[in-house]
Design a protein around this motif. Structure first.
Motif, PDB file in Angstrom:
ATOM      1  N   GLY A  36       8.630   5.188   7.639  1.00 12.34           N
ATOM      2  CA  GLY A  36       8.890   2.559   7.190  1.00 12.34           C
ATOM      3  C   GLY A  36       7.047   2.604   7.866  1.00 12.34           C
ATOM      4  N   ALA A  37       7.208   2.635   8.944  1.00 11.51           N
ATOM      5  CA  ALA A  37       5.802   1.997   9.611  1.00 11.51           C
ATOM      6  C   ALA A  37       4.761   2.757   9.387  1.00 11.51           C
ATOM      7  CB  ALA A  37       6.158   2.011  11.537  1.00 11.51           C
ATOM      8  N   LEU A  38       5.146   4.504   8.884  1.00  2.00           N
ATOM      9  CA  LEU A  38       3.653   4.956   8.800  1.00  2.00           C
ATOM     10  C   LEU A  38       4.254   5.053   7.865  1.00  2.00           C
ATOM     11  CD1 LEU A  38       5.179   8.329  11.340  1.00  2.00           C
ATOM     12  CD2 LEU A  38       3.436   7.086  11.471  1.00  2.00           C
ATOM     13  N   LEU A  39       4.109   5.200   7.204  1.00  2.00           N
ATOM     14  CA  LEU A  39       4.043   4.751   5.344  1.00  2.00           C
ATOM     15  C   LEU A  39       3.566   3.288   4.978  1.00  2.00           C
ATOM     16  CD1 LEU A  39       7.001   6.158   3.396  1.00  2.00           C
ATOM     17  CD2 LEU A  39       4.694   7.662   3.751  1.00  2.00           C
ATOM     18  N   GLY A  94      -0.463   3.795   3.468  1.00  2.00           N
ATOM     19  CA  GLY A  94      -0.306   3.434   2.102  1.00  2.00           C
ATOM     20  C   GLY A  94      -1.922   2.853   1.886  1.00  2.00           C
ATOM     21  N   PRO A  95      -2.067   2.429   2.623  1.00  2.00           N
ATOM     22  CA  PRO A  95      -3.788   1.455   2.613  1.00  2.00           C
ATOM     23  C   PRO A  95      -4.628   2.593   2.725  1.00  2.00           C
ATOM     24  CG  PRO A  95      -2.261   0.050   3.721  1.00  2.00           C
ATOM     25  CD  PRO A  95      -1.831   1.605   3.886  1.00  2.00           C
ATOM     26  N   LEU A  96      -4.534   3.460   3.371  1.00  2.00           N
ATOM     27  CA  LEU A  96      -5.568   4.135   3.771  1.00  2.00           C
ATOM     28  C   LEU A  96      -5.681   4.940   2.416  1.00  2.00           C
ATOM     29  CD1 LEU A  96      -4.849   5.265   7.808  1.00  2.00           C
ATOM     30  CD2 LEU A  96      -6.503   3.737   6.637  1.00  2.00           C
ATOM     31  N   ILE A 128       2.211   4.934  -3.685  1.00  2.00           N
ATOM     32  CA  ILE A 128       2.787   5.040  -4.280  1.00  2.00           C
ATOM     33  C   ILE A 128       2.123   6.780  -3.671  1.00  2.00           C
ATOM     34  CG2 ILE A 128       3.434   6.353  -6.631  1.00  2.00           C
ATOM     35  CD1 ILE A 128       4.660   3.855  -5.681  1.00  2.00           C
ATOM     36  N   GLN A 129       0.578   7.010  -3.216  1.00  5.14           N
ATOM     37  CA  GLN A 129       0.229   8.226  -2.984  1.00  5.14           C
ATOM     38  C   GLN A 129       0.915   8.004  -1.500  1.00  5.14           C
ATOM     39  OE1 GLN A 129      -4.110   6.829  -3.277  1.00  5.14           O
ATOM     40  NE2 GLN A 129      -4.454   7.215  -4.984  1.00  5.14           N
ATOM     41  N   ALA A 130       0.820   7.137  -0.647  1.00  5.89           N
ATOM     42  CA  ALA A 130       1.527   7.512   0.378  1.00  5.89           C
ATOM     43  C   ALA A 130       2.799   7.972   0.597  1.00  5.89           C
ATOM     44  CB  ALA A 130       1.950   5.878   0.902  1.00  5.89           C
ATOM     45  N   THR A 131       3.889   7.371  -0.935  1.00  3.66           N
ATOM     46  CA  THR A 131       5.622   7.981  -1.022  1.00  3.66           C
ATOM     47  C   THR A 131       4.299  10.233  -1.657  1.00  3.66           C
ATOM     48  OG1 THR A 131       6.099   6.252  -1.501  1.00  3.66           O
ATOM     49  CG2 THR A 131       7.467   7.905  -2.183  1.00  3.66           C
ATOM     50  N   GLY A 157      15.087   8.830  -6.998  1.00  7.82           N
ATOM     51  CA  GLY A 157      14.671   8.726  -6.168  1.00  7.82           C
ATOM     52  C   GLY A 157      13.015   8.159  -6.131  1.00  7.82           C
ATOM     53  N   GLY A 158      12.519   9.186  -6.308  1.00  9.89           N
ATOM     54  CA  GLY A 158      11.460   8.264  -6.575  1.00  9.89           C
ATOM     55  C   GLY A 158      11.042   7.312  -7.228  1.00  9.89           C
ATOM     56  N   SER A 159      11.796   7.108  -8.526  1.00 11.31           N
ATOM     57  CA  SER A 159      11.521   5.935  -9.204  1.00 11.31           C
ATOM     58  C   SER A 159      12.197   4.508  -8.290  1.00 11.31           C
ATOM     59  CB  SER A 159      12.640   6.046 -10.067  1.00 11.31           C
ATOM     60  OG  SER A 159      12.491   6.990 -11.262  1.00 11.31           O
ATOM     61  N   LEU A 160      13.357   4.937  -7.833  1.00 11.64           N
ATOM     62  CA  LEU A 160      13.232   3.878  -6.514  1.00 11.64           C
ATOM     63  C   LEU A 160      12.611   3.420  -5.527  1.00 11.64           C
ATOM     64  CD1 LEU A 160      15.649   1.506  -5.104  1.00 11.64           C
ATOM     65  CD2 LEU A 160      15.859   4.027  -3.658  1.00 11.64           C
ATOM     66  N   SER A 161      11.270   4.775  -4.761  1.00  5.31           N
ATOM     67  CA  SER A 161      10.108   4.403  -4.617  1.00  5.31           C
ATOM     68  C   SER A 161       9.063   3.182  -5.401  1.00  5.31           C
ATOM     69  CB  SER A 161       9.842   5.411  -3.716  1.00  5.31           C
ATOM     70  OG  SER A 161      10.918   6.051  -2.787  1.00  5.31           O
ATOM     71  N   VAL A 162       8.995   4.063  -5.912  1.00  5.81           N
ATOM     72  CA  VAL A 162       8.474   3.255  -6.886  1.00  5.81           C
ATOM     73  C   VAL A 162       8.425   1.539  -6.832  1.00  5.81           C
ATOM     74  CG1 VAL A 162       6.974   2.860  -9.069  1.00  5.81           C
ATOM     75  CG2 VAL A 162       6.885   5.371  -7.765  1.00  5.81           C
ATOM     76  N   GLY A 163       9.323   1.542  -7.412  1.00  2.08           N
ATOM     77  CA  GLY A 163      10.189  -0.079  -7.275  1.00  2.08           C
ATOM     78  C   GLY A 163      10.200  -0.809  -6.098  1.00  2.08           C
TER      79      GLY A 163
END
Length: 93
Positions: free
Chosen positions: A25-28, A32-34, A39-42, A84-90
């Motif tokens: 979670g910390a790495l993502l 994400g901002p980079l 979602i790109q980080a996911t 699972g992907g939808s959960l990450s997006v949400g």
């Protein structure tokens, strides 16, 4: 409860996996901002997970299902990855 020698090896593995979850979670959260979007980080995370699964399966001794066996599985069971992907997006909105 009878704990075998193999089970004792799984206890440190479970502790390690549990410790890695907040690290991921910390790495993502840094990635994400980079990449300009969480979602790109996911997506990077899922690609890394898919590569890890392929590597693990390539060295395991498991047998693979035939195309007929895969086709016989209820299509709704294949939606788990989409969910699972939808959960990450949400969670990232």
């Amino acid at each position: 409860m009878n704990i075998t020698h193999t089970s004792w090896l799984l206890i440190p593995l479970a502790i390690f996996v549990g410790a890695v979850i907040p690290v991921q979670g910390a790495l993502l959260s840094k990635l994400g901002p980079l990449l300009n979007h969480p979602i790109q980080a996911t997506l990077v995370s899922y690609i890394g997970g898919a590569v890890a699964c392929v590597l693990i399966l390539s060295v395991s001794r498991s047998t693979y299902p035939s195309l007929g066996e895969l086709a016989a599985i209820d299509w709704r069971l294949y939606t788990a990855g989409f969910l699972g992907g939808s959960l990450s997006v949400g969670c990232s909105i």
